[in-house]
Design a protein around this motif. Structure first.
Motif, PDB file in Angstrom:
ATOM      1  N   ASP A  16       0.808  -1.222   0.000  1.00  0.00           N
ATOM      2  CA  ASP A  16       0.000   0.000   0.000  1.00  0.00           C
ATOM      3  C   ASP A  16       0.838   1.268   0.000  1.00  0.00           C
ATOM      4  O   ASP A  16       0.410   2.299  -0.487  1.00  0.00           O
ATOM      5  CB  ASP A  16      -0.942   0.009   1.212  1.00  0.00           C
ATOM      6  CG  ASP A  16      -1.994  -1.090   1.121  1.00  0.00           C
ATOM      7  OD1 ASP A  16      -2.402  -1.421  -0.014  1.00  0.00           O
ATOM      8  OD2 ASP A  16      -2.393  -1.624   2.166  1.00  0.00           O
ATOM      9  N   ASN A  17       2.035   1.190   0.587  1.00  0.00           N
ATOM     10  CA  ASN A  17       2.913   2.345   0.662  1.00  0.00           C
ATOM     11  C   ASN A  17       4.349   1.887   0.399  1.00  0.00           C
ATOM     12  O   ASN A  17       5.117   1.665   1.335  1.00  0.00           O
ATOM     13  CB  ASN A  17       2.793   3.014   2.038  1.00  0.00           C
ATOM     14  CG  ASN A  17       3.616   4.278   2.131  1.00  0.00           C
ATOM     15  OD1 ASN A  17       4.246   4.706   1.162  1.00  0.00           O
ATOM     16  ND2 ASN A  17       3.642   4.880   3.308  1.00  0.00           N
ATOM     17  N   PRO A  18       4.735   1.720  -0.877  1.00  0.00           N
ATOM     18  CA  PRO A  18       6.061   1.207  -1.216  1.00  0.00           C
ATOM     19  C   PRO A  18       7.211   2.013  -0.611  1.00  0.00           C
ATOM     20  O   PRO A  18       8.293   1.478  -0.395  1.00  0.00           O
ATOM     21  CB  PRO A  18       6.099   1.262  -2.741  1.00  0.00           C
ATOM     22  CG  PRO A  18       4.673   1.216  -3.154  1.00  0.00           C
ATOM     23  CD  PRO A  18       3.920   1.941  -2.074  1.00  0.00           C
ATOM     24  N   ARG A  19       6.986   3.297  -0.305  1.00  0.00           N
ATOM     25  CA  ARG A  19       8.043   4.090   0.314  1.00  0.00           C
ATOM     26  C   ARG A  19       8.372   3.587   1.716  1.00  0.00           C
ATOM     27  O   ARG A  19       9.437   3.872   2.247  1.00  0.00           O
ATOM     28  CB  ARG A  19       7.656   5.572   0.360  1.00  0.00           C
ATOM     29  CG  ARG A  19       7.644   6.214  -1.023  1.00  0.00           C
ATOM     30  CD  ARG A  19       7.289   7.668  -0.955  1.00  0.00           C
ATOM     31  NE  ARG A  19       5.981   7.818  -0.312  1.00  0.00           N
ATOM     32  CZ  ARG A  19       5.593   8.880   0.373  1.00  0.00           C
ATOM     33  NH1 ARG A  19       6.402   9.889   0.520  1.00  0.00           N
ATOM     34  NH2 ARG A  19       4.396   8.930   0.914  1.00  0.00           N
ATOM     35  N   SER A  20       7.452   2.846   2.321  1.00  0.00           N
ATOM     36  CA  SER A  20       7.689   2.280   3.655  1.00  0.00           C
ATOM     37  C   SER A  20       8.292   0.880   3.597  1.00  0.00           C
ATOM     38  O   SER A  20       8.565   0.295   4.638  1.00  0.00           O
ATOM     39  CB  SER A  20       6.381   2.231   4.447  1.00  0.00           C
ATOM     40  OG  SER A  20       5.931   3.527   4.707  1.00  0.00           O
ATOM     41  N   SER A  21       8.474   0.339   2.406  1.00  0.00           N
ATOM     42  CA  SER A  21       9.137  -0.964   2.283  1.00  0.00           C
ATOM     43  C   SER A  21      10.593  -0.812   2.695  1.00  0.00           C
ATOM     44  O   SER A  21      11.147   0.285   2.653  1.00  0.00           O
ATOM     45  CB  SER A  21       9.066  -1.466   0.835  1.00  0.00           C
ATOM     46  OG  SER A  21       7.737  -1.718   0.469  1.00  0.00           O
ATOM     47  N   SER A  22      11.214  -1.911   3.078  1.00  0.00           N
ATOM     48  CA  SER A  22      12.618  -1.842   3.451  1.00  0.00           C
ATOM     49  C   SER A  22      13.252  -3.222   3.399  1.00  0.00           C
ATOM     50  O   SER A  22      12.550  -4.231   3.277  1.00  0.00           O
ATOM     51  CB  SER A  22      12.781  -1.259   4.860  1.00  0.00           C
ATOM     52  OG  SER A  22      14.133  -0.915   5.088  1.00  0.00           O
ATOM     53  N   HIS A  23      14.568  -3.254   3.485  1.00  0.00           N
ATOM     54  CA  HIS A  23      15.335  -4.500   3.613  1.00  0.00           C
ATOM     55  C   HIS A  23      16.598  -4.141   4.366  1.00  0.00           C
ATOM     56  O   HIS A  23      17.139  -3.044   4.237  1.00  0.00           O
ATOM     57  CB  HIS A  23      15.630  -5.136   2.250  1.00  0.00           C
ATOM     58  CG  HIS A  23      16.219  -4.211   1.242  1.00  0.00           C
ATOM     59  ND1 HIS A  23      17.573  -4.064   1.076  1.00  0.00           N
ATOM     60  CD2 HIS A  23      15.629  -3.372   0.355  1.00  0.00           C
ATOM     61  CE1 HIS A  23      17.798  -3.176   0.098  1.00  0.00           C
ATOM     62  NE2 HIS A  23      16.632  -2.739  -0.350  1.00  0.00           N
ATOM     63  N   PHE A  24      17.056  -5.089   5.217  1.00  0.00           N
ATOM     64  CA  PHE A  24      18.178  -4.763   6.088  1.00  0.00           C
ATOM     65  C   PHE A  24      18.764  -6.019   6.722  1.00  0.00           C
ATOM     66  O   PHE A  24      18.076  -7.034   6.852  1.00  0.00           O
ATOM     67  CB  PHE A  24      17.730  -3.807   7.201  1.00  0.00           C
ATOM     68  CG  PHE A  24      16.543  -4.293   7.975  1.00  0.00           C
ATOM     69  CD1 PHE A  24      16.692  -5.024   9.146  1.00  0.00           C
ATOM     70  CD2 PHE A  24      15.252  -4.028   7.524  1.00  0.00           C
ATOM     71  CE1 PHE A  24      15.607  -5.480   9.855  1.00  0.00           C
ATOM     72  CE2 PHE A  24      14.153  -4.479   8.227  1.00  0.00           C
ATOM     73  CZ  PHE A  24      14.325  -5.216   9.399  1.00  0.00           C
ATOM     74  N   PRO A  25      20.039  -5.938   7.150  1.00  0.00           N
ATOM     75  CA  PRO A  25      20.601  -7.025   7.949  1.00  0.00           C
ATOM     76  C   PRO A  25      19.972  -6.937   9.343  1.00  0.00           C
ATOM     77  O   PRO A  25      19.989  -5.875   9.970  1.00  0.00           O
ATOM     78  CB  PRO A  25      22.096  -6.693   8.015  1.00  0.00           C
ATOM     79  CG  PRO A  25      22.339  -5.627   7.018  1.00  0.00           C
ATOM     80  CD  PRO A  25      21.040  -4.934   6.815  1.00  0.00           C
ATOM     81  N   TYR A  26      19.392  -8.045   9.809  1.00  0.00           N
ATOM     82  CA  TYR A  26      18.744  -8.026  11.126  1.00  0.00           C
ATOM     83  C   TYR A  26      19.765  -8.334  12.209  1.00  0.00           C
ATOM     84  O   TYR A  26      20.431  -9.366  12.198  1.00  0.00           O
ATOM     85  CB  TYR A  26      17.617  -9.064  11.182  1.00  0.00           C
ATOM     86  CG  TYR A  26      17.041  -9.206  12.559  1.00  0.00           C
ATOM     87  CD1 TYR A  26      16.263  -8.197  13.098  1.00  0.00           C
ATOM     88  CD2 TYR A  26      17.311 -10.329  13.328  1.00  0.00           C
ATOM     89  CE1 TYR A  26      15.738  -8.323  14.375  1.00  0.00           C
ATOM     90  CE2 TYR A  26      16.794 -10.463  14.598  1.00  0.00           C
ATOM     91  CZ  TYR A  26      16.008  -9.447  15.123  1.00  0.00           C
ATOM     92  OH  TYR A  26      15.508  -9.564  16.381  1.00  0.00           O
ATOM     93  N   VAL A  27      19.901  -7.403  13.149  1.00  0.00           N
ATOM     94  CA  VAL A  27      20.791  -7.565  14.291  1.00  0.00           C
ATOM     95  C   VAL A  27      19.929  -7.461  15.542  1.00  0.00           C
ATOM     96  O   VAL A  27      19.293  -6.417  15.757  1.00  0.00           O
ATOM     97  CB  VAL A  27      21.887  -6.470  14.305  1.00  0.00           C
ATOM     98  CG1 VAL A  27      22.813  -6.654  15.497  1.00  0.00           C
ATOM     99  CG2 VAL A  27      22.665  -6.465  13.006  1.00  0.00           C
TER     100      VAL A  27
END
Length: 189
Positions: A175-186
């Motif tokens: 619904d809000n692609p600007r709020s999508s993300s990807h990251f290394p989870y620590v």
């Protein structure tokens, strides 16, 4: 060194297991079988957690080795991939881009300098270890946006030496692609 905290976790878990064993003495046979299986699973979990803590903190030895819990998933690499803005889906995800001028932290993790971030993101979405959607329609879901979360473990460090981790997360907000993300989870301890 954080081993004393690990010992505390291990001893607390063992006390919980002993309590379950004592309680199972008062149960009928089908419930005892369930209690035995729960004890077995809890013991395995304690052993895994203890092994991870020993690997992470050296287990009393001077060791720089961090053990990753991947499942035969090698980390894709590409020279400069962690600092290439074209590998990130949006400005929000670019917060996790490799930056040699600042350290990576659990609150703001960075990809490793030579990690192929684009390939990592695609692999996590196409072959996740775990994925779930937080879509409306569930009366218990307070979030009205359609978000799918993908989780995957890799066999090597996808972050920097400051925050070594093999855990990767991709959040896809339809619904809000600007709020999508990807990251290394620590994990934040």
């Amino acid at each position: 060194m954080a081993i004393p905290g690990g010992l505390l976790v291990k001893s607390g878990a063992k006390l919980a297991i002993k309590g379950a064993i004592k309680a199972s003495k008062y149960l009928k046979e089908p419930a005892k079988a369930i209690a035995r299986e729960a004890k077995k699973k809890a013991t395995e979990a304690v052993d895994k957690a203890w092994g991870f803590a020993k690997g992470l903190f050296g287990g009393g030895k001077k060791s720089g080795t961090v053990h990753f819990k991947g499942k035969g998933n090698p980390v894709p690499t590409k020279a400069g991939g962690g600092s290439d803005p074209n590998n990130f889906v949006n400005e929000h995800a670019k917060k996790h881009m490799y930056d040699s001028k600042r350290p990576s932290t659990p609150n703001r993790s960075q990809y490793g300098e030579d990690v192929d971030v684009r390939q990592l993101r695609q692999d996590t979405m196409n072959n996740p270890d775990k994925a779930y959607s937080n879509w409306p329609g569930n009366p218990n879901n307070p979030n009205k946006q359609r978000i799918t979360k993908y989780y995957k473990e890799y066999d090597g460090n996808i972050s920097t030496p400051d925050t070594p981790t093999g855990s990767h997360r991709v959040f896809n907000n339809l619904d809000n692609p600007r709020s999508s993300s990807h990251f290394p989870y620590v994990p934040r301890n």
